[in-house]
Structure formats: structure tokens, C-alpha cells
Design a protein around this motif. Structure first.
Motif, short mmCIF file in Angstrom:
data_model
loop_
_atom_site.label_atom_id
_atom_site.label_comp_id
_atom_site.label_asym_id
_atom_site.label_seq_id
_atom_site.Cartn_x
_atom_site.Cartn_y
_atom_site.Cartn_z
N ALA A 131 -1.09 -3.78 14.32
CA ALA A 131 -0.82 -4.58 13.13
C ALA A 131 -0.09 -3.69 12.15
N TRP A 132 0.76 -4.30 11.32
CA TRP A 132 1.66 -3.52 10.47
C TRP A 132 1.62 -4.01 9.03
N SER A 133 1.66 -3.06 8.10
CA SER A 133 1.81 -3.37 6.69
C SER A 133 2.23 -2.09 5.97
N PRO A 134 3.48 -1.99 5.53
CA PRO A 134 3.94 -0.78 4.85
C PRO A 134 3.11 -0.42 3.63
N ARG A 135 2.45 -1.40 3.01
CA ARG A 135 1.64 -1.12 1.83
C ARG A 135 0.38 -0.35 2.17
N LEU A 136 0.07 -0.24 3.47
CA LEU A 136 -1.10 0.51 3.89
C LEU A 136 -0.74 1.90 4.41
N GLY A 137 0.43 2.38 4.06
CA GLY A 137 0.80 3.75 4.39
C GLY A 137 1.58 3.88 5.69
N LYS A 138 2.03 5.11 5.94
CA LYS A 138 2.89 5.38 7.09
C LYS A 138 2.20 5.08 8.42
N ILE A 139 0.89 5.23 8.48
CA ILE A 139 0.19 4.97 9.73
C ILE A 139 0.26 3.49 10.10
#
Length: 268
Positions: free
Chosen positions: A226-234
């Protein structure tokens, strides 16, 4: 919909990070169940008691009823204080009780650092120095070099939960070193989710925080991305999307795939 389960020690600390992350992630449900805590004290004996197998097993039935695909013991100190071998035994017992794959925040940090292809980290700990040193030792057991550890010497999870963005920024600044590739904040009582991107911009490197890492570990166990740039590089997607289909000549169609980025690197 992927449903992940989390056993969170105590109440009214930073568990509100989880609904925030659920909003940011696509088709992921995060179910949090609270486990009992004898006393809210950052002491080795008290923190070790939070992670005894009987206490974790007592929190499992509610997660099972929710149909979770994995379970994460969402405590840093309640897992790394057991040491490398003891923490493995702890999560193995949890997996047997839950009937699904299980892990802990501490192992989540190890797997996240490896996913970022990093070997040198700095630790920004809210704990007293003796407890912070045990987290450093746990990372060393995983082959991760800790170049600096800063301990803020807080006395309880309630104190950590009361911190705002200013205190967190000061903590990571104090812990940072140029040679550190990643910054780690192990305390799951610390509110971090709403300003992970800001912290990464401040330091110019990835930041891994307890609750963020716990969710990443739950996803790993469930074999889900799952992806979300707001949750950091990881949580930043590392593969370029395919290029648009290009048509060549009459009645002929060619599809050209985008070039994949190398994992663990950005800005290339």
C-alpha cells in the motif's frame, strides 16, 4: 479490503495515529485492540510485563472476530526489551494464539531499514538512556549500525503522547548525524503520523516511526503493498508507472513499459 490487527499497550496515547493512517491507505482496515498495562512507567520491569505471552493472547480474540490477516504487537520497548531471541519467541507465541502471521514493531524497524537498503541509522528515543541502549543492542543483533542514540529521558508513555511537533523536531535534530541514512523513532506512544513528511524534509532522509512501521509490518505479513507519500519514504511507490501505449503504423499497437527504479534510492 485487507484487514490488519494491532495489539496496542494501554489507552489514550498515540493510538489515534491508526485511523489517520487508515484514511491515507487504500482499501486497508486497521483494527486496534488495547492490552492491559500495570503501570505507565518507562522502566525495564514494567515495560517487560506489558509483553508477556498471556497478556498478548488475551487481546487476540477481538482481532480474530474482526477477521485480521496478520497481527502486530505494537510496542517497541515491550518487544525489544526481550532481546533478539526472546522477541522471536514472543511473536511465535502470538502467531500460535492468533492463527495468523504475527510480528512486533521492533522487527518492523529491522525489516523497514532493510527495505530502504540502509545499514546506518540514528535513534531518537523518548526513553531513559538504559532502555534506549537496549533498542540499540537489538538493532545491532540485526546487523544494523547505530551511529547515534539520543535519549530524551521521559518517564512514561503519557509524557510522550503529550508531545507535539515542536518537541519531536527537537528530538530528531538532537539525534541526527550526517552519516545516518535513516532516522528511527521507536516509541509508539509518540504522535508522528501527521508530520512524517515534514520530518523527512527537515532531515533530508527517511524517517521511521513506531506506528508507521507497525502498519508496514502488518502489510508485509499479509503480503500486501500500500502506498501513501504522506506516510514517508517507506510508503512511497518506487516503480515508475508504465508509459502510455504508443501506436505505430496502421492497425499495429505497441506497449512500452516504464523503467523500474532501483529500490531504496530516490531522486534518480
Amino acid at each position: 479490503m485487507t484487514t490488519l490487527g494491532f495489539l496496542y499497550p494501554g489507552h489514550h496515547f498515540a493510538e489515534d495515529d491508526f485511523p489517520r493512517m487508515e484514511i491515507l491507505l487504500d482499501a486497508v482496515r486497521l483494527v486496534v485492540n488495547h492490552t492491559a498495562v500495570d503501570e505507565d512507567v518507562y522502566g525495564i520491569d514494567a515495560l517487560t510485563r506489558t509483553g508477556v505471552p498471556e497478556r498478548l493472547a488475551a487481546g487476540v480474540p477481538e482481532l480474530q472476530r474482526a477477521g485480521v490477516e496478520s497481527v502486530v504487537w505494537t510496542s517497541g520497548s515491550g518487544s525489544f526489551l526481550y532481546g533478539w531471541k526472546g522477541a522471536h519467541e514472543q511473536t511465535a507465541a502470538l502467531a500460535r494464539a492468533a492463527g495468523v502471521p504475527a510480528s512486533s514493531t521492533s522487527f518492523g524497524f529491522v525489516h523497514a531499514v532493510r527495505e530502504l537498503d540502509a545499514t546506518r541509522v540514528a535513534v531518537a528515543a523518548t526513553y531513559p538512556e538504559d532502555i534506549a541502549a537496549l533498542f540499540t543492542a537489538f538493532l545491532h543483533s540485526a546487523g544494523i549500525e547505530v551511529v547515534a542514540t539520543h535519549a530524551a529521558h521521559l518517564g512514561s508513555a503519557a509524557e510522550a503522547a503529550a508531545w507535539g511537533p515542536d518537541e519531536v523536531r527537537e528530538l530528531v535534530r538532537a539525534a541526527d548525524r550526517p552519516e545516518a541514512e535513516v532516522m528511527l523513532l521507536p516509541d509508539t506512544a509518540l504522535h508522528t503520523v501527521t508530520h512524517l513528511a515534514e520530518l523527512e524534509e527537515l532531515l533530508g532522509k527517511p524517517v521511521l516511526a513506531g506506528n508507521q512501521v507497525a502498519v508496514r509490518e502488518g502489510l508485509r505479513l499479509a503480503d500486501r503493498r500500500a502506498w501513501s507519500p504522506r506516510l514517508g519514504k517507506i510508503f512511497a511507490e518506487r516503480e515508475a508507472p508504465p508509459a502510455p501505449v504508443a501506436r505505430w503504423g496502421e492497425g499495429r499497437t505497441w506497449a512500452r513499459s516504464g523503467k523500474k527504479g532501483r529500490p531504496g534510492r530516490w531522486g534518480e
